[in-house]
Design a protein around this motif. Structure first.
Motif, mmCIF file in Angstrom:
data_model
loop_
_atom_site.group_PDB
_atom_site.id
_atom_site.type_symbol
_atom_site.label_atom_id
_atom_site.label_comp_id
_atom_site.label_asym_id
_atom_site.label_seq_id
_atom_site.Cartn_x
_atom_site.Cartn_y
_atom_site.Cartn_z
ATOM 1 N N PRO A 141 55.093 51.420 21.729
ATOM 2 C CA PRO A 141 53.946 52.011 22.496
ATOM 3 C C PRO A 141 53.065 52.816 21.621
ATOM 4 C CG PRO A 141 56.327 52.545 23.342
ATOM 5 C CD PRO A 141 56.587 52.068 21.963
ATOM 6 N N ARG A 142 53.360 54.170 19.910
ATOM 7 C CA ARG A 142 52.275 53.917 19.624
ATOM 8 C C ARG A 142 51.342 53.245 19.125
ATOM 9 N NH1 ARG A 142 53.976 58.743 17.991
ATOM 10 N NH2 ARG A 142 56.237 58.312 18.352
ATOM 11 N N ASP A 143 51.739 52.053 18.989
ATOM 12 C CA ASP A 143 51.013 51.147 17.886
ATOM 13 C C ASP A 143 49.477 49.863 19.113
ATOM 14 O OD1 ASP A 143 51.928 51.649 16.023
ATOM 15 O OD2 ASP A 143 53.362 49.748 16.065
ATOM 16 N N LEU A 144 49.826 50.738 20.036
ATOM 17 C CA LEU A 144 48.829 49.497 20.616
ATOM 18 C C LEU A 144 48.018 50.204 21.029
ATOM 19 C CD1 LEU A 144 51.338 49.795 24.465
ATOM 20 C CD2 LEU A 144 51.261 48.113 22.828
ATOM 21 N N SER A 145 46.218 49.703 21.980
ATOM 22 C CA SER A 145 45.537 50.243 21.463
ATOM 23 C C SER A 145 45.360 51.147 22.963
ATOM 24 C CB SER A 145 44.173 49.258 21.979
ATOM 25 O OG SER A 145 44.285 48.676 23.509
ATOM 26 N N GLU A 146 44.629 52.068 23.061
ATOM 27 C CA GLU A 146 44.288 52.988 24.075
ATOM 28 C C GLU A 146 44.527 52.538 25.329
ATOM 29 O OE1 GLU A 146 44.173 56.632 23.429
ATOM 30 O OE2 GLU A 146 44.199 56.684 21.805
#
Lengths: 396, 543
Positions: free
Chosen positions: B420-425
């Protein structure tokens, strides 16, 4: 003299931070006093004195709320100590309060008993010993509440700065961790999961640790980009020597302080170690002081209030140490037979002196006490006061 | 002042470069705006300037970045600290001390400046940024705008010649954002500081910029130009620019002032269409009157000494989209928190779907109300998207795959094994929304949903919210984004100091307000237009 001191002491003085070092000297003096007595009345008085000073001079900052945490920790220590006494009591003493069923143990465990008679003597001993630890924790908590960790860092000599930063980052880790735990519990509630219990704890451990680690990295990046650790002029060799000396100094001081606090170690060991540590520390500072390019913004002065604060702590500690040598009975809570403890005069006076910082120190800037004093806060003006706080929080 | 010479950056864990062959020259005293979608490499570009990339982040940088004649290759960030001041996206994460005054002095202490100089500069900076009354305050107790100004002040005291800011206004209310931008203007004009700033909210900053750098992402070449040039065919543009394009104005207006001066004829054309439009504009409303979906009656909440909410009375029907506005610290988040039972009202009663939220727990809570917090990651617990979806299916007793399908509808093409941290906003927000909507709550609350969202993600969010309301859900969003409110809300609540100061249809509340009015309304007032889409729809049959 009297007239001049009226302007630099107490509430009338311009608000300023009292040197954090003075608070720590005061707190360690009190802790030394606590370590030398098992008299419950003196211990209670000591905790009350520390609490009173904290309540009067606590600044309005997140780290200043740690006194209550340390008090609770102290209560837990007492509870554990007494709990063990009940469970593993050896039945020494004559005043049996209650006899628990004794768990039969195999012969190789002779000398250990679980359950059995519980005597008042034993309970009191455990209670008093727990109270000693609780009082010492209260002293540490008081120092934590009164002395800002970052201001302490600012007054650490240049040579100790790097070690100091590590300690401070570690210290700021704890309150952040508490905030993270509550945040993760909120998230669990929003996800419809239970926010209590072992599984909840296990489920929140990872996100909390991840968050803490991420913040540490952010902080390191911020410090780096703001010039932390710029290299000064000293050679690599001088730096190495300074670091080794620093390590020796830290160890010497730690062991020395421990020996001083622990009544069981002979004083002959404590003082030389402390002295050795201090000498090493001073040498290291002189060596390393040359290399650093740091300067200091508005260093806290060490003036009359600081002298008084540290002296009051040292006096209290000294009185207890001396009394414990001359008249140890006065400082002991009577357990065999159980009796109401006496209240010796000299230690009480010493503790009263230790309460002086609550009167003589200037108020910390921006504290609630200061705002209250300046605006005459009363219950009737409470809503006005809260309006004032909210307005202050919002940019005009 | 800043020279990028054929700069490419590749991070250690990826094969594609984030930036490739960037050539750039920024002269002294320029205010340069960096725009681009989330994850396009804006932050990387900014962090190259003081050497955080690659000294701190790792990865490979080829080419050369020179700042004030110093090569970042041989100068780590600390050796550039006297030239470059960098303000991170979240000001709190960059604070080293705990008191405002000490924070301002920290950088100077590191540089070893003499103490009388430090004293003077701290005072000057306190005045420059209007922080004098906060000097002894703890940083934790400051509001968002105050924190941002302290963070800027903290890097200004060392008198850097370059100031780098990563989304300085994204967390701020319109008033606080203007304060920060005014302070930046002053630095550029009076002190000749070179400012490099990344921002998604173009409508706030584009008129101040001397030049714009577009970072398209995926290693494609960057575009550099003056704002009016870039805006002619930029895929994303602030509402005034879109209005300018619609009306065919040339040169394109960048500020409300420019647009108003050109808008005379347009207003005349629109005048006869106002009544018609008023009838049509909110035809997408699906308000179902009857028992309100949520209600607060005389609710007060206190946090210690602070009265966060005072005597709040409000009821919201199904199908409504209500925007809660107000400055930072006005009580918006507390209001939403009260509705999911995070805060228990000190007096009065809150009710969601007929029960008090603070008495609800577990599934019975999430079946009635869902909250997407300000930081969507705070809601996410697993370490991959797929795991998160499976966990949600399990939590809500759904057939496996339901959440995944919902996520695909909100944001297609998110792979299962991503963290989830690597997803875009935008993707992160979609994931959080999918998680919350899995329990099918009739009441949905969102706290600052557009923070850090680029325009594309924001459009996506707008259509999602509209369809949720059409399904008969009631949506409450706390936001500073006036353009989003104009676009999607049916009703606006304005909070100040924990009290409701305005409650009514969007047009009535935002029209007259200098703070909360969207750009189109400012350009076309006194006519009641709020969005470019409304104007376009009204003009269509006429032309």
């Amino acid at each position: 003299m009297n007239r001049r001191s009226a302007h630099i002491l107490g509430e009338k003085a311009a608000p300023r931070w009292t040197h954090p070092g003075a608070w720590w000297v005061w707190a360690l003096g009190l802790a030394t006093a606590a370590s030398r007595t098992t008299n419950p009345l003196l211990l209670a008085l000591l905790i009350a004195v520390a609490g009173w000073v904290v309540s009067r001079r606590r600044p309005d900052a997140p780290w200043a709320r740690s006194y209550a945490v340390f008090l609770r920790l102290g209560l837990a220590v007492i509870a554990i100590r007494v709990g063990f006494a009940v469970l593993l009591g050896s039945g020494i003493g004559t005043h049996v309060i209650v006899t628990l069923p004794e768990l039969p143990l195999p012969s190789w465990a002779a000398g250990v008993s679980i359950g059995g008679p519980i005597t008042a003597e034993e309970l009191l001993t455990a209670l008093y010993q727990g109270a000693v630890l609780a009082a010492m924790l209260a002293c540490i908590g008081a120092a934590n509440s009164l002395a800002s960790p970052t201001r302490l860092l600012a007054s650490v000599p240049a040579a100790l700065y790097e070690v100091g930063v590590a300690v401070i980052v570690a210290m700021s880790f704890a309150p952040q961790l508490v905030a993270d735990v509550s945040r993760v519990r909120t998230a669990r509630r929003l996800r419809g999961r239970s926010d209590r219990g072992i599984r909840a704890l296990a489920g929140s451990a990872m996100p909390v640790l991840e968050g803490a680690l991420e913040r540490a990295i952010d902080l390191a990046a911020a410090m780096d980009s703001r010039g932390y650790g710029r290299v000064g002029a000293a050679s690599a060799q001088t730096r190495l020597i300074a670091r080794i000396l620093l390590l020796v100094a830290l160890m010497g001081i730690c062991v020395g302080v421990y020996a001083l606090l622990d009544g069981g170690t002979p004083g002959a060991l404590a003082l030389p170690l402390l002295a050795l540590g201090c000498i090493a520390a001073i040498t290291a500072m002189l060596l390393a002081g040359r290399r650093t390019a740091r300067s200091r913004y508005r260093p806290d002065p060490w003036a009359l209030p600081e002298w008084l604060v540290s002296a009051s702590g040292v006096v209290a500690g000294a009185v207890f140490v001396v009394t414990s040598m001359i008249d140890p009975i006065a400082l002991t809570g009577p357990t065999a037979p159980p009796a109401w403890p006496a209240l010796p005069l000299l230690p009480v006076v010493a503790l009263m002196i230790a309460a002086l910082p609550g009167l003589v120190t200037p108020l910390p800037p921006g504290s609630r006490a200061f705002r209250g004093a300046s605006a005459g806060e009363s219950s009737a003006s409470e809503s006005a006061a809260s309006e004032r706080t909210t307005r202050e929080e919002v940019p005009a | 002042m800043i020279i990028f010479d054929d700069v490419s950056v590749t991070y250690a864990d990826s094969t594609r470069p984030v930036l490739s062959h960037v050539n750039l020259q920024i002269p002294e005293g320029e205010l340069v705006l960096v725009v681009g979608r989330t994850g396009s490499g804006k932050s990387t570009l900014l962090r190259c300037v003081n050497g955080l990339v690659p000294h701190f982040t790792g990865g490979t940088l080829s080419g050369r970045v020179t700042v004030a004649g110093r090569d970042t290759r041989t100068h780590p960030p600390r050796e550039l600290a006297d030239v470059v001041g960098i303000v991170p996206q979240d000001p709190m994460s960059g604070f080293v001390t705990d008191i405002v005054e000490d924070e301002l002095a920290y950088g100077m202490e590191s540089l070893g400046l003499p103490s009388d100089l430090m004293r003077r500069r701290v005072e000057e900076t306190l005045d420059l940024l209007g922080l004098a009354h906060l000097r002894n305050r703890s940083l934790m107790s400051l509001s968002g705008g105050e924190r941002q100004r302290v963070a800027i002040g903290a890097v200004l005291t060392t008198h850097p010649s370059v100031l780098v800011l990563d989304e300085p206004t994204s967390a701020l209310d319109p008033g606080a954002a203007e304060e920060v931008l005014a302070a930046l203007q002053r630095l550029v004009h009076d002190l000749g500081v070179t400012v490099l700033l990344a921002e998604h909210r173009l409508e706030r900053v584009v008129q101040y910029a001397d030049r714009v750098i577009v970072v398209p992402g995926d290693g494609m070449p960057i575009l550099v130009g003056t704002p009016d040039h870039i805006m002619i065919d930029a895929p994303v543009a602030p509402p005034v620019v879109e209005l300018g394009r619609l009306a065919g104005w040339s040169p394109l207006p960048l500020s409300v002032r420019d647009a108003r001066r050109a808008a005379g004829p347009l207003r005349e054309r629109l005048a006869p269409l106002v009544d018609d439009a008023a009838r049509r504009s909110r035809s997408t409303m699906h308000v179902i009157a009857g028992t309100p979906a949520l209600s607060l009656s005389d609710v007060s909440v206190r946090h210690g000494q602070v009265h966060a909410l005072r005597g709040i009375n409000v009821a919201v029907d199904k199908g409504e989209i209500v925007a809660v506005m107000g400055r930072n610290g006005a009580g918006k988040s507390t209001l939403l928190g009260t509705l999911v039972g995070l805060h228990t009202p000190g007096s009065g009663s809150a009710s969601v779907g007929g029960s008090a939220p603070s008495s609800l727990k577990g599934r019975s809570l999430i079946r009635r109300v869902g909250l997407v917090p300000q930081e969507p990651t705070h809601l996410l617990v697993a370490d991959s998207v797929g795991e998160e979806c499976r966990a949600t299916d399990h939590d809500c007793n759904l057939t496996p795959g339901t959440t995944r399908t919902a996520l695909d509808r909100l944001a297609p093409g998110v792979s299962d094994d991503m963290h989830p941290r690597d997803l875009s906003e935008g993707q992160r927000l979609a994931l959080a929304l999918a998680v919350v909507l899995a329990a099918d709550p009739p009441v949905l609350l969102l706290d600052e949903p557009t923070r850090g969202l680029d325009y594309v993600a924001k459009k996506q969010l707008v259509s999602t919210l509209r369809s949720l309301a059409a399904e008969g859900r009631c949506v409450l969003l706390a936001t500073h984004d006036v353009e989003l409110v104009a676009e999607v809300a049916t009703r606006v609540l304005v909070l100040a100091d924990g009290e409701i100061v305005a409650d009514g249809p969007v047009t009535d509340v935002v029209m007259g307000s200098p703070m909360f009015a969207p750009q189109i309304s400012k350009v076309l007032s006194p006519q009641p237009w709020l969005t470019v889409a409304e104007v376009a729809a009204a003009l269509e049959p006429a032309s």
